[in-house]
Scaffold this active site. Structure first.
Site, short mmCIF file in Angstrom:
data_model
loop_
_atom_site.label_atom_id
_atom_site.label_comp_id
_atom_site.label_asym_id
_atom_site.label_seq_id
_atom_site.Cartn_x
_atom_site.Cartn_y
_atom_site.Cartn_z
N GLY A 1 0.80 -1.21 0.00
CA GLY A 1 0.00 0.00 0.00
C GLY A 1 0.83 1.26 0.00
N GLY B 1 4.24 1.53 -1.08
CA GLY B 1 5.20 1.70 -2.17
C GLY B 1 5.67 0.39 -2.74
CG ASP C 1 -0.11 -2.54 8.68
OD1 ASP C 1 -1.17 -3.19 8.79
OD2 ASP C 1 0.41 -2.26 7.59
N1 ATP Z 1 13.52 -6.23 4.45
C1 ATP Z 1 12.93 -7.03 3.58
N2 ATP Z 1 13.54 -8.15 3.13
C2 ATP Z 1 12.93 -8.97 2.25
N3 ATP Z 1 11.71 -8.76 1.72
C3 ATP Z 1 11.06 -7.65 2.11
C4 ATP Z 1 11.61 -6.73 3.05
N4 ATP Z 1 10.72 -5.73 3.24
C5 ATP Z 1 9.65 -6.02 2.47
N5 ATP Z 1 9.84 -7.16 1.79
C6 ATP Z 1 8.89 -7.82 0.87
O1 ATP Z 1 8.44 -6.85 -0.06
C7 ATP Z 1 7.10 -7.12 -0.42
C8 ATP Z 1 6.28 -5.86 -0.38
O2 ATP Z 1 6.25 -5.39 0.96
P1 ATP Z 1 5.24 -4.27 1.41
O3 ATP Z 1 5.50 -3.95 2.84
O4 ATP Z 1 5.34 -3.14 0.45
O5 ATP Z 1 3.84 -4.98 1.20
P2 ATP Z 1 2.73 -5.42 2.20
O6 ATP Z 1 3.31 -5.76 3.53
O7 ATP Z 1 1.96 -6.48 1.50
O8 ATP Z 1 1.83 -4.16 2.30
P3 ATP Z 1 1.90 -2.92 3.31
O9 ATP Z 1 2.27 -1.75 2.47
O10 ATP Z 1 0.54 -2.83 3.84
O11 ATP Z 1 2.94 -3.22 4.36
C9 ATP Z 1 6.58 -8.20 0.51
O12 ATP Z 1 6.56 -9.43 -0.19
C10 ATP Z 1 7.62 -8.27 1.59
O13 ATP Z 1 7.75 -9.59 2.06
#
Ligand code: ATP
Ligand code: MG
Length: 376
Positions: free
Chosen positions: A25, A27, A137
């Site tokens: 949501g 980025g 969250d």
């Molecule tokens: N530090 C990290 N190492 C490995 N993968 C990551 C890391 N941070 C995020 N990701 C991966 O990047 C992807 C996108 O994460 P993002 O947080 O944007 O999405 P989300 O958790 O589905 O939504 P939200 O924006 O509500 O948190 C996910 O599959 C997450 O597992």
């Protein structure tokens, strides 16, 4: 993980982009490499949010607080730029699936793994609360499963987006399933809201189901506030631990510091052993990195302090590693629904590097088509 497309940046601040990990949501998240070779996950904020001054102010404040969080089960924030054309946040890269992916692909976790997950998340939450932050969250996509245990990500920053005037419809839906009742009614939030969400996440790990069901956000929020969670299939030992945490009244939930010894006492004495399906996903993540070597070819357009574009690294400084054969043939992907905005010329030295081509730019001529994004 996918190869970056023509609309993705080649560099974000000092980090050279290697692949697109996913999108949420707030980025897009990229796998990127620091000049010294450290792998990071860089979240580049969606242009709509970046244009909202209220979001930027809260993002700056929350990121500053989140950088103070240090714990064995939190993925540390290593860098951030809240002031660039598109704000971004770099977190230590965790090679492993999210809990959501792991359970969807490999099934619910057995009791011992659930207990270890709960204990690890409690340690993480204690580290977050110690700095005065609440996560707000905590949900299965914000818990990553690494070989040596879970890692909590995205602490604090959700608030910046939630409070934004530009919060998008549909995001609430994704998060609502794990919201505490006091969050659902916009009440005063404290550490107890994370305890509720943590317990809901552990129930998901054990059952593969969201504990308040799925569907229309309004109906979901109503169930969060008034209905009992669906604990069908949760082993009795785990049920006894999570049930008090799911109390509707935050004052009746145990504190993280009280819960951690109870979870720890329930653990076996052996080393952590994820089920084979999860261990396989972790190995796949590790080998995916080799499948996305540092981008060869023309120098990336990293803006220099004087505003001129300069190579991110001298030729030959970063030779591409040999790529193993792709296990699956590259699949053509549809155009990206929400490409990052073009970076204004003269962006600061820590801004997002130029996309391979901005939205206004012509796509490459037919004789040199951009390689289609690849699904691994
Ligand atoms: N530090 C990290 N190492 C490995 N993968 C990551 C890391 N941070 C995020 N990701 C991966 O990047 C992807 C996108 O994460 P993002 O947080 O944007 O999405 P989300 O958790 O589905 O939504 P939200 O924006 O509500 O948190 C996910 O599959 C997450 O597992
Ligand atoms: Mg997330």
């Amino acid at each position: 993980m996918r190869s970056v497309g023509w609309s993705d940046p080649t560099a974000v601040g000092p980090y050279k982009v290697r692949a697109l990990i996913g999108e949420g949501g707030m980025g897009r998240v990229y796998l990127a490499r620091s000049p010294s070779g450290r792998l990071v996950a860089v979240k580049v904020v969606h242009p709509e949010l970046a244009g909202d001054p209220l979001f930027r102010e809260r993002f700056r404040r929350e990121v500053a607080a989140a950088r103070r969080v240090a714990g064995a089960f939190t993925a540390p924030i290593v860098d951030a730029d809240p002031d660039g054309p598109l704000p971004w946040l770099a977190t230590q890269y965790v090679p492993g699936p999210s809990l959501r992916e792991a359970v969807d692909l490999a099934g619910p976790l057995p009791l011992d793994a659930c207990l270890r997950l709960g204990a690890g998340m409690l340690e993480a939450i204690i580290a977050v609360h110690r700095t005065g932050l609440t996560h707000r969250d905590l949900k299965p996509s914000n818990v990553l499963l690494a070989a040596d245990g879970p890692r909590l990500i995205d602490f604090g920053i959700a608030w910046a987006a939630d409070q934004s005037t530009l919060t998008r419809v549909g995001e609430v839906c994704g998060t609502a399933a794990y919201m505490a009742p006091e969050q659902a009614v916009g009440g005063v939030l404290g550490p107890a809201c994370d305890i509720f969400s943590l317990a809901a996440v552990v129930v998901f790990a054990a059952t593969g189901r969201d504990p308040f069901g799925v569907g229309d956000p309004a109906a979901l929020l109503f169930r969060v506030m008034h209905a009992d969670p669906d604990l069908h299939g949760v082993p009795q030992r785990l049920r006894d631990l999570v049930l008090p945490c799911l109390a509707k009244d935050p004052a009746r939930r145990p504190a993280a510091g009280q819960l951690l010894p109870v979870f720890a006492a329930a653990l076996g004495h052996g080393p952590l052993a994820w089920p084979p399906g999860v261990a396989r996903l972790i190995r796949e993540r590790e080998s995916e990195i080799a499948a996305h070597p540092p981008t060869p070819g023309p120098p990336s357009a990293l803006p220099s302090p004087n505003g001129h574009r300069s190579p991110a690294s001298p030729p030959g400084a970063n030779p591409p590693a040999p790529s193993p054969p792709a296990p699956n043939p590259p699949a053509a992907s549809p155009p990206m629904a929400n490409p990052p905005a073009a970076v204004p010329p003269g962006a600061g030295p820590r801004g997002v590097g130029a996309p391979a081509a901005g939205p206004g730019a012509r796509p490459p001529p037919p004789q040199t088509p951009a390689p289609p994004p690849r699904e691994i």
